[in-house]
Design a protein around this motif. Structure first.
Motif, PDB file in Angstrom:
ATOM      1  N   GLU A   1       0.762  -1.222   0.000  1.00  0.00           N
ATOM      2  CA  GLU A   1       0.012  -0.041   0.100  1.00  0.00           C
ATOM      3  C   GLU A   1       0.993   1.431  -0.164  1.00  0.00           C
ATOM      4  OE1 GLU A   1      -3.178   2.418  -0.518  1.00  0.00           O
ATOM      5  OE2 GLU A   1      -3.335   0.173  -0.609  1.00  0.00           O
ATOM      6  N   SER A   2       2.012   1.167   0.677  1.00  0.00           N
ATOM      7  CA  SER A   2       2.899   2.218   0.599  1.00  0.00           C
ATOM      8  C   SER A   2       3.460   2.765  -0.714  1.00  0.00           C
ATOM      9  CB  SER A   2       4.022   2.412   1.664  1.00  0.00           C
ATOM     10  OG  SER A   2       4.822   1.085   1.346  1.00  0.00           O
TER      11      SER A   2
ATOM     12  N   LEU B   1       1.774   1.968  -3.380  1.00  0.00           N
ATOM     13  CA  LEU B   1       0.765   2.598  -4.472  1.00  0.00           C
ATOM     14  C   LEU B   1       0.409   3.967  -3.921  1.00  0.00           C
ATOM     15  CD1 LEU B   1      -1.710  -0.523  -4.089  1.00  0.00           C
ATOM     16  CD2 LEU B   1      -0.444   0.216  -6.173  1.00  0.00           C
ATOM     17  N   GLN B   2       0.537   4.128  -2.543  1.00  0.00           N
ATOM     18  CA  GLN B   2       0.401   5.671  -2.004  1.00  0.00           C
ATOM     19  C   GLN B   2       1.411   6.592  -2.849  1.00  0.00           C
ATOM     20  OE1 GLN B   2       0.323   6.164   1.988  1.00  0.00           O
ATOM     21  NE2 GLN B   2      -0.804   7.926   1.890  1.00  0.00           N
TER      22      GLN B   2
END
Length: 66
Positions: free
Chosen positions: A56-57, A59-60
């Motif tokens: 997720e990091s 993608l962020q």
């Protein structure tokens, strides 16, 4: 017998030029393992699978860049 597939339109044939596109620019030799991999959407599936497994990091961070 060598079979070809046009990566542009997906037509399969035994000619040197795609009968649908009238060009040899997108020809894939289906007897060649790499071309067969491309013809069977191997790269698209691999990229999709890789993108789905990103943390997720990452993608962020990508969202912040674009």
């Amino acid at each position: 017998m060598i079979k070809f597939q046009c990566h542009q339109c997906g037509s399969k044939f035994e000619a040197i030029i795609c009968p649908a596109c009238k060009t040899d620019a997108h020809l894939l030799d289906l007897s060649n393992p790499v071309d067969a991999f491309i013809a069977n959407c191997g790269f698209e599936q691999a990229m999709t699978q890789a993108a789905e497994s990103l943390p997720e990091s990452v993608l962020q961070s990508l969202g912040e860049v674009s």
